[in-house]
Design an enzyme around this catalytic site. Sequence first.
Site, short mmCIF file in Angstrom:
data_model
loop_
_atom_site.label_atom_id
_atom_site.label_comp_id
_atom_site.label_asym_id
_atom_site.label_seq_id
_atom_site.Cartn_x
_atom_site.Cartn_y
_atom_site.Cartn_z
N HIS A 170 0.86 -1.19 0.00
CA HIS A 170 0.00 0.00 0.00
C HIS A 170 0.89 1.23 0.00
CE1 HIS A 170 -3.19 2.79 1.12
NE2 HIS A 170 -4.03 1.83 0.77
N ASP A 176 -7.83 -5.39 -0.02
CA ASP A 176 -8.31 -6.30 -1.08
C ASP A 176 -8.01 -7.76 -0.81
OD1 ASP A 176 -7.67 -3.70 -3.31
OD2 ASP A 176 -9.61 -4.70 -3.06
C1 SDX Z 1 -6.23 -0.13 -2.85
O1 SDX Z 1 -4.48 4.39 -2.10
C2 SDX Z 1 -5.42 3.79 -1.49
O2 SDX Z 1 -5.82 4.15 -0.43
C3 SDX Z 1 -6.00 2.59 -2.21
C4 SDX Z 1 -7.00 1.77 -1.42
C5 SDX Z 1 -8.28 2.53 -1.23
O3 SDX Z 1 -8.98 2.22 -0.24
O4 SDX Z 1 -8.62 3.33 -2.12
O5 SDX Z 1 -6.45 1.42 -0.16
C6 SDX Z 1 -7.38 0.49 -2.16
O6 SDX Z 1 -5.96 0.25 -3.95
C7 SDX Z 1 -5.44 -1.20 -2.15
C8 SDX Z 1 -4.26 -1.70 -3.03
C9 SDX Z 1 -4.80 -2.82 -3.94
N1 SDX Z 1 -3.75 -3.18 -4.94
C10 SDX Z 1 -3.04 -4.31 -4.81
O7 SDX Z 1 -3.16 -5.12 -3.89
C11 SDX Z 1 -2.06 -4.55 -5.97
C12 SDX Z 1 -0.71 -4.97 -5.41
N2 SDX Z 1 -0.15 -3.83 -4.69
C13 SDX Z 1 0.85 -3.06 -5.37
O8 SDX Z 1 0.62 -2.86 -6.74
C14 SDX Z 1 1.31 -1.84 -4.60
O9 SDX Z 1 1.54 -2.23 -3.31
C15 SDX Z 1 0.46 -0.58 -4.60
C16 SDX Z 1 0.13 -0.12 -5.97
C17 SDX Z 1 -0.79 -0.80 -3.82
C18 SDX Z 1 1.29 0.50 -3.92
O10 SDX Z 1 2.45 0.59 -4.63
P1 SDX Z 1 3.54 1.73 -4.41
O11 SDX Z 1 3.31 2.50 -3.16
O12 SDX Z 1 3.64 2.51 -5.68
O13 SDX Z 1 4.81 0.87 -4.13
P2 SDX Z 1 5.95 0.65 -5.17
O14 SDX Z 1 5.37 0.08 -6.44
O15 SDX Z 1 6.75 1.91 -5.24
O16 SDX Z 1 6.82 -0.51 -4.50
C19 SDX Z 1 7.76 -0.20 -3.47
C20 SDX Z 1 8.51 -1.52 -3.26
C21 SDX Z 1 9.00 -2.12 -4.59
O17 SDX Z 1 10.13 -2.93 -4.29
P3 SDX Z 1 11.63 -2.30 -4.59
O18 SDX Z 1 11.64 -1.96 -6.08
O19 SDX Z 1 11.73 -1.06 -3.69
O20 SDX Z 1 12.57 -3.42 -4.21
O21 SDX Z 1 7.63 -2.50 -2.71
C22 SDX Z 1 7.43 -3.55 -3.63
C23 SDX Z 1 7.89 -3.04 -5.00
O22 SDX Z 1 8.29 -4.10 -5.83
N3 SDX Z 1 6.00 -3.90 -3.63
C24 SDX Z 1 5.54 -5.12 -3.74
C25 SDX Z 1 4.14 -5.01 -3.66
N4 SDX Z 1 3.82 -3.73 -3.51
C26 SDX Z 1 4.97 -3.03 -3.50
N5 SDX Z 1 6.17 -6.32 -3.90
C27 SDX Z 1 5.38 -7.41 -3.99
N6 SDX Z 1 4.03 -7.38 -3.91
C28 SDX Z 1 3.39 -6.20 -3.75
N7 SDX Z 1 2.06 -6.20 -3.68
#
Ligand code: SDX
Length: 379
Positions: free
Chosen positions: A261, A315
């Site tokens: 998140h 989710d």
């Molecule tokens: C919702 O914003 C809100 O409030 C949204 C929400 C709402 O109520 O409206 O809460 C609802 O959207 C919940 C999120 C649902 N989406 C998912 O579950 C999809 C999987 N999650 C990711 O795509 C991700 O965590 C996000 C999009 C939710 C957040 O991504 P960020 O903040 O842009 O994080 P990032 O992509 O910059 O990642 C930072 C690091 C990376 O690793 P490094 O490159 O630093 O080594 O964390 C890792 C990412 O690879 N990472 C994950 C991950 N999420 C981030 N690694 C594995 N699995 C994941 N889910």
Amino acid sequence: MNVCEYIPGLENIPAAKSSISYVDGQEGILEYRGIRIEELATKGSFVETAYLLIWGELPTQEELDAFEGEIRYHRRIKYRIRDMMKCFPETGHPMDALQTSAAALGLFYARRALDNPDYIRQAVVRLLAKIPTMVAAAHQMRRGNDPIQPNDNLDYAANFLYMMTEQKPDPLAAKIFDVCLTLHAEHTINASTFSAMVTASTLTDPYAVVASAVGTLAGPLHGGANEEVLAMLEEIGSVENVRPYIEKLVANKQKIMGFGHRVYKVKDPRATILQNLAEQLFEKTGRDEYYAIAQEVEKVVEEKLGHKGIYANVDFYSGLVYRKLGIPSDLFTPLFAIARVAGWLAHWKEQLAVNRIFRPTQVYIGERNQPYVPMEKRL
Ligand code: SDX
């Protein structure tokens, strides 16, 4: 004017001042108008929560009864819109149907009388009332059924389940679904709410604002993750397969749906509540084979990625609850949209008071002063 540094995704960049909801990502706190989500989930209802979010305070019993009564009255959708929905292809995703339906409401009701409090209230009531009815109606039409009309004796959550199944829902199922709606109603400036705000800032009508937000929520990184989580659990298939499956995703740096998140760096408080709701449902209706898999997934992901602040988000467990309520997975994200209409409308109203169009700038990295090359000279 000095230009600020470019931050991808506007991460941690304030885009508004708001009093609607508050999130502490380190402590795992979520409050709607200052009230903890745990309180609202156990003591309130979705309609009461929608009133709180949109008008800024908990309603008196008289105000709540009036609001609920107006919503019940406006749940029916015009035959011309039903006839339009009958033309939707069975192959389209329900979120695309919902976005089209929300925009269609604008054809009939948009007057952009944004300085008229009666118009504002009418738009709020119509969108809260008609969006769930449209989701249920489109669901029935996709199956070749003629959608039943709303049941005026049922409350918000129970009526939706009734229109989905054509049976009066079990009271526990209706209560749990109502809590799910409260949990999904609002979450500060997430991507779909930001879309709503940008659209609202142009002073367009609220139906276009909601249609814009629905399109944003549909993406798998935002609202679409809950549907993907269930597909992942089905693909894993057994508790024994969890560890190698997750280890492979982590090794390939693939995003694991339902985890991570932008704000929460601990378990999303909504995930904890949804997990408890799932367990309540399983107690009454029998264990779900995917629940054990989900618990193992959460344990392994926490072991592998907890140090990076990656934990279960809203989710991760919602799909298991909806599945137990008999809701098909392609409707999981539309359910998220039904609830989030309350938050989008709250921010729409708040944005109207700001009355300043969103127009950020950019850091230009392209070429300058280039010649127009004639066709015959292009390679
Ligand atoms: C919702 O914003 C809100 O409030 C949204 C929400 C709402 O109520 O409206 O809460 C609802 O959207 C919940 C999120 C649902 N989406 C998912 O579950 C999809 C999987 N999650 C990711 O795509 C991700 O965590 C996000 C999009 C939710 C957040 O991504 P960020 O903040 O842009 O994080 P990032 O992509 O910059 O990642 C930072 C690091 C990376 O690793 P490094 O490159 O630093 O080594 O964390 C890792 C990412 O690879 N990472 C994950 C991950 N999420 C981030 N690694 C594995 N699995 C994941 N889910």
